[in-house]
Write an enzyme that holds these catalytic residues in place. Structure first.
Site, PDB file in Angstrom:
ATOM      1  N   SER A  78       1.164   4.138  -2.857  1.00  0.00           N
ATOM      2  CA  SER A  78       1.137   5.884  -2.611  1.00  0.00           C
ATOM      3  C   SER A  78       2.216   6.510  -3.428  1.00  0.00           C
ATOM      4  O   SER A  78       1.968   7.601  -3.790  1.00  0.00           O
ATOM      5  CB  SER A  78       0.723   6.018  -1.402  1.00  0.00           C
ATOM      6  OG  SER A  78       1.837   5.735  -0.553  1.00  0.00           O
ATOM      7  N   LYS A  79       3.459   5.906  -3.140  1.00  0.00           N
ATOM      8  CA  LYS A  79       4.447   6.868  -3.499  1.00  0.00           C
ATOM      9  C   LYS A  79       4.725   6.502  -4.989  1.00  0.00           C
ATOM     10  O   LYS A  79       5.426   7.377  -5.635  1.00  0.00           O
ATOM     11  CB  LYS A  79       5.799   6.105  -2.400  1.00  0.00           C
ATOM     12  CG  LYS A  79       5.564   6.641  -1.321  1.00  0.00           C
ATOM     13  CD  LYS A  79       5.758   8.198  -1.234  1.00  0.00           C
ATOM     14  CE  LYS A  79       5.987   8.581   0.397  1.00  0.00           C
ATOM     15  NZ  LYS A  79       5.939   9.926   0.466  1.00  0.00           N
ATOM     16  N   ALA A  89       0.817  -1.287  -0.103  1.00  0.00           N
ATOM     17  CA  ALA A  89      -0.055   0.235  -0.040  1.00  0.00           C
ATOM     18  C   ALA A  89       0.966   1.273  -0.166  1.00  0.00           C
ATOM     19  O   ALA A  89       0.618   2.201  -0.760  1.00  0.00           O
ATOM     20  CB  ALA A  89      -0.813   0.127   1.437  1.00  0.00           C
ATOM     21  N   TYR A  90       2.000   1.204   0.788  1.00  0.00           N
ATOM     22  CA  TYR A  90       2.853   2.292   0.836  1.00  0.00           C
ATOM     23  C   TYR A  90       3.363   2.675  -0.634  1.00  0.00           C
ATOM     24  O   TYR A  90       3.449   3.777  -0.978  1.00  0.00           O
ATOM     25  CB  TYR A  90       3.897   2.078   1.833  1.00  0.00           C
ATOM     26  CG  TYR A  90       4.922   3.240   2.058  1.00  0.00           C
ATOM     27  CD1 TYR A  90       4.454   4.221   2.508  1.00  0.00           C
ATOM     28  CD2 TYR A  90       6.288   3.060   1.915  1.00  0.00           C
ATOM     29  CE1 TYR A  90       5.182   5.671   2.774  1.00  0.00           C
ATOM     30  CE2 TYR A  90       7.170   4.038   2.063  1.00  0.00           C
ATOM     31  CZ  TYR A  90       6.590   5.273   2.480  1.00  0.00           C
ATOM     32  OH  TYR A  90       7.488   6.470   2.701  1.00  0.00           O
ATOM     33  N   VAL A  91       4.102   1.594  -1.298  1.00  0.00           N
ATOM     34  CA  VAL A  91       4.523   1.815  -2.443  1.00  0.00           C
ATOM     35  C   VAL A  91       3.700   2.099  -3.583  1.00  0.00           C
ATOM     36  O   VAL A  91       3.850   3.002  -4.432  1.00  0.00           O
ATOM     37  CB  VAL A  91       5.055   0.328  -2.908  1.00  0.00           C
ATOM     38  CG1 VAL A  91       5.371   0.348  -4.555  1.00  0.00           C
ATOM     39  CG2 VAL A  91       6.710   0.271  -2.113  1.00  0.00           C
TER      40      VAL A  91
END
Length: 253
Positions: free
Chosen positions: A164-165, A160-162
């Site tokens: 977003s980035k 999920a973090y990747v």
């Protein structure tokens, strides 16, 4: 009678807005830009004490800085943040969007409320700040986004973090092209494992040691490592670099 010497006329003061500027990489960027002679608007969301401490360090060293609270995902608050920068210092030349939120979990187990919170800061917030930067930056200015090298390394639990980035990285060249003719650069720095509270939180000593050994330089990055890269990319010396994602990670693939 004396006349001014154009060869020795001081350059106008440059002004930076650093979101998430009170802690971690954002704080290091705030301090580095201040050392380089920029007036700095230190943005924060919750931790007023850390923001004021960052300002105190800058002003004690002879620099100029103010702390301004704003949720980066709130377009009205971010508009007010840039308004304040212009009132206090006369304009904006550098914007570094270091505000970010991290939640780690396998895709199958992630609480969707954590997904929403992360994407609100990392995607909507990045877009809102970039939008104001595109409207406000003066000629010769620079916008710098902050991503993560995990977009390339693809570690488990970072899905999920990747996601977003990766959105931040995808916007970089598009915005650079949209600002054609304005003499404004747009780049993104993508740190590798960096010893910040955000990175260290929830990790065991064994996990931290393993990640520290991953780059060929065999150490974690420091916030100051990333700040020096940010300072170059937003400086006149780095102004020929445009529309790029720079992976500052000690040599990780």
């Amino acid at each position: 009678m004396t006349t001014s010497d154009p060869l020795h006329t001081p350059a106008p003061e440059r002004v930076a807005v650093v979101t998430g500027g009170s802690r971690g990489i954002g704080r290091a960027v705030s301090l580095q830009l201040a050392r380089d002679g920029l007036a700095v608007v230190v943005n924060y969301t919750r931790d007023a004490a850390s923001a004021e401490e960052t300002v105190k360090v800058i002003t004690a060293d002879g620099g100029r800085a103010i702390a301004v609270r704003a949720d980066v995902a709130d377009e009205h608050a971010v508009t007010a943040l840039f308004d304040r920068a212009e009132r206090e210092f006369g304009g904006v030349d550098v914007v570094v969007n270091a505000a970010g939120h991290l939640a780690l979990s396998p895709v199958a187990d992630l609480d969707l409320s954590a997904l929403d919170e992360m994407h609100r800061t990392n995607i909507r917030g990045a877009f809102v700040v970039a939008q104001q930067a595109a409207r406000r930056l003066r000629p010769g200015g620079s916008f710098l986004g902050v991503s993560t090298s995990v977009v390339g390394t693809q570690f488990p639990a970072y899905g999920a973090y990747v996601a977003s980035k990766a959105a931040v990285e995808s916007m970089t060249l598009i915005l650079a092209r949209e600002l054609r003719g304005r003499d404004i650069t747009v780049n993104t720095v993508a740190p590798g494992p960096t010893a910040t509270d955000l990175f260290l939180d929830g990790k065991t000593p064994e996990e931290i040691e393993r990640l520290a050994k991953t780059p060929p330089l065999e150490r974690l990055g420091t916030p100051e490592d990333i700040a020096r890269v940010a300072a170059f990319l937003t400086s006149p010396a780095g102004h020929w670099v445009n529309g790029q994602v720079l992976r500052a990670n000690g040599g990780m693939v």
